[in-house]
Enzyme design. Structure first.
Site, PDB file in Angstrom:
ATOM      1  N   ALA A   8       0.839  -1.195   0.000  1.00 27.21           N
ATOM      2  CA  ALA A   8       0.000   0.000   0.000  1.00 27.21           C
ATOM      3  C   ALA A   8       0.873   1.244   0.000  1.00 27.21           C
ATOM      4  O   ALA A   8       1.838   1.345   0.755  1.00 27.21           O
ATOM      5  CB  ALA A   8      -0.906   0.000   1.219  1.00 27.21           C
ATOM      6  N   ALA A   9       0.539   2.221  -0.842  1.00 28.25           N
ATOM      7  CA  ALA A   9       1.343   3.435  -0.959  1.00 28.25           C
ATOM      8  C   ALA A   9       1.424   4.198   0.352  1.00 28.25           C
ATOM      9  O   ALA A   9       2.425   4.843   0.656  1.00 28.25           O
ATOM     10  CB  ALA A   9       0.758   4.332  -2.054  1.00 28.25           C
ATOM     11  N   CYS A  10       0.362   4.111   1.174  1.00 26.08           N
ATOM     12  CA  CYS A  10       0.355   4.842   2.435  1.00 26.08           C
ATOM     13  C   CYS A  10       1.288   4.225   3.469  1.00 26.08           C
ATOM     14  O   CYS A  10       1.473   4.773   4.552  1.00 26.08           O
ATOM     15  CB  CYS A  10      -1.063   4.930   3.007  1.00 26.08           C
ATOM     16  SG  CYS A  10      -1.965   3.376   3.003  1.00 26.08           S
ATOM     17  N   HIS A  11       1.900   3.068   3.142  1.00 25.33           N
ATOM     18  CA  HIS A  11       2.858   2.441   4.055  1.00 25.33           C
ATOM     19  C   HIS A  11       4.273   2.503   3.492  1.00 25.33           C
ATOM     20  O   HIS A  11       5.156   1.792   3.948  1.00 25.33           O
ATOM     21  CB  HIS A  11       2.497   0.978   4.293  1.00 25.33           C
ATOM     22  CG  HIS A  11       1.160   0.798   4.946  1.00 25.33           C
ATOM     23  ND1 HIS A  11       0.396  -0.326   4.803  1.00 25.33           N
ATOM     24  CD2 HIS A  11       0.443   1.639   5.750  1.00 25.33           C
ATOM     25  CE1 HIS A  11      -0.735  -0.201   5.487  1.00 25.33           C
ATOM     26  NE2 HIS A  11      -0.728   0.990   6.057  1.00 25.33           N
ATOM     27  N   SER A  12       4.499   3.355   2.490  1.00 25.27           N
ATOM     28  CA  SER A  12       5.753   3.340   1.761  1.00 25.27           C
ATOM     29  C   SER A  12       6.956   3.745   2.584  1.00 25.27           C
ATOM     30  O   SER A  12       8.093   3.549   2.187  1.00 25.27           O
ATOM     31  CB  SER A  12       5.637   4.268   0.536  1.00 25.27           C
ATOM     32  OG  SER A  12       5.360   5.591   0.952  1.00 25.27           O
TER      33      SER A  12
END
Length: 435
Positions: free
Chosen positions: A377-381
């Protein structure tokens, strides 16, 4: 320190590639999608011709109102609803928060009415009665974190159902076993953003409806976050049997705006405003409508309505080609993290790990010169090499999960693009293994 130096080196190499015009291949469509040309045109027309306030009576305002109305109809058609079922939102996060806020308020309204009629709902209020919510342990943060926050503030009790390590799905029986007399909302995503696994929302709905006929209020409301499914699968709110369905534009080639489907809002399904102001969206979501973005969302929905079968077939063909190439080139060195026997998944999503002590997903991507993708997920990058909690929940071992890369193809991804990134990945893996 080693990782920082590696990233700095690869940034320099990437800059050189960009200057030389070398092909870059984007395979992160589950994170966000570019705007379709037709969507850009619809937004541009709205900016130029429909700049007026939609509540006004002069031409630019009437034009804005027409665009909003047409977009609402297109979006409703896309999810099998009516125009009156669609409430425009800033995005999926607002829509998901909207549903949880509504469920809490709905519960207390039911309790208040029951008390007035001398009926007790669950334990006595003095004994600490709270609304009960059920969700899964692989939801998007805009569901998971709002549920956690409600729990921390002692506004709700929440049960997080673990997904099966055999199927990667929420098991229907587990959901049903968790229901209490105070349960007022079940929220289960339609498709997971990292694995692409499709959840049995329709079956959950059938079981809930049968239960609701036998139990007193509150009835159990059902919500699904359909962010990853729309534009990749047929999504029909009637077949799913949901009360609420979250729509996220930037996942299907629309701008960063969203909408919430509510089955016959107010009259059949409760919905309460998060904030107050004007009378827009039937007094449910105040604020002057963002006409250009709504125009883009509507146009993207039109394209899905016309072309979904074609989109699905093309993405599935490309995804299968990608996975076949990975197996042919890397053999037993690859492990697919989202293949569960007999379980349907999104047609565009591949979650793969390269097996080896130095092949963490972030390191592999840092060494790639042409591939643009993510470890999840991009929000966990920003979480470095910490394994994805979603993969761990699905039974993937920590060492394999730490090496995961999510590759999600798009409508325009070609087999030639896949050939480019397979070569890129092979060179990256060889480099990290010192070959």
């Amino acid at each position: 320190m080693e990782t920082n130096l590696l990233l700095e080196k690869t940034d320099q190499q990437r800059n050189g590639l960009e200057k030389s015009g070398s092909k870059r291949v984007y395979l992160d469509y589950n994170a966000t999608t570019p705007l379709e040309p037709d969507v850009i045109e619809a937004i541009t027309v709205a900016l130029q011709e429909a700049w007026g306030n939609p509540s006004s009576t002069y031409t630019p305002g009437r034009k804005a109102k027409e665009i909003i109305s047409h977009s609402r109809e297109s979006i409703a058609k896309m999810v099998g609803g009516c125009a009156d079922d669609i409430i425009f939102m800033s995005g999926g996060t607002e829509a998901n928060n909207f549903v949880f806020h509504t469920a809490i308020k709905y519960f207390w309204n039911v309790v208040q009415k029951a008390e007035l009629n001398g009926v007790q709902v669950g334990p006595s209020q003095q004994g600490g009665i709270l609304p009960h919510l059920i969700t899964s342990n692989v939801e998007h943060d805009s569901v998971r974190l709002v549920a956690q926050q409600l729990m921390e503030e002692k506004k709700a009790e929440v049960t997080f159902i673990p997904v099966s390590k055999v199927t990667g799905q929420v098991e229907v029986d587990d959901v049903m076993s968790a229901i209490r007399p105070t349960t007022c909302l079940i929220s289960v995503m339609l498709a997971n953003n990292e694995t692409g696994v499709i959840m049995p929302v329709g079956e959950i709905s059938k079981r809930i409806r049968a239960l609701d006929e036998q139990r007193p209020a509150p009835r159990v409301l059902l919500h699904t976050d359909a962010a990853q499914a729309i534009g990749k699968l047929r999504v029909d709110s009637q077949d799913l049997g949901v009360d609420y369905l979250t729509i996220v534009g930037h996942k299907f080639y629309a701008p960063r705006i969203g909408a919430l489907y509510v089955k016959s809002p107010v009259t059949l399904t409760p919905i309460y405003p998060l904030f107050y102001g004007g009378g827009q969206e039937n007094n449910l979501r105040p604020g002057t409508e963002n006409t250009p973005m709504i125009a883009g969302l509507g146009k993207a929905a039109e394209l899905v309505n016309k072309n979904l079968e074609h989109y699905m077939a093309d993405m599935c063909k490309t995804r299968d080609y990608l996975e076949n190439c990975l197996e042919a080139v890397f053999g037993t060195k690859v492990h697919f993290n989202n293949r569960f026997n007999g379980v349907a998944r999104l047609p565009n999503t591949c979650n793969v790990s390269f097996l080896g002590v130095n092949l963490q997903g972030r390191r592999v991507l840092a060494c790639c010169q042409r591939l643009l993708a993510s470890v999840g997920a991009a929000c966990h990058s920003s979480q470095e090499d910490r394994p994805s909690h979603i993969l761990l929940s699905c039974g993937i071992s920590p060492s394999v999960a730490a090496n995961a890369i999510r590759l999600s193809v798009g409508r325009e991804t070609t087999t030639e693009d896949i050939d480019v990134i397979i070569k890129d990945l092979r060179e990256a893996v060889n480099y990290l293994e010192g070959r």
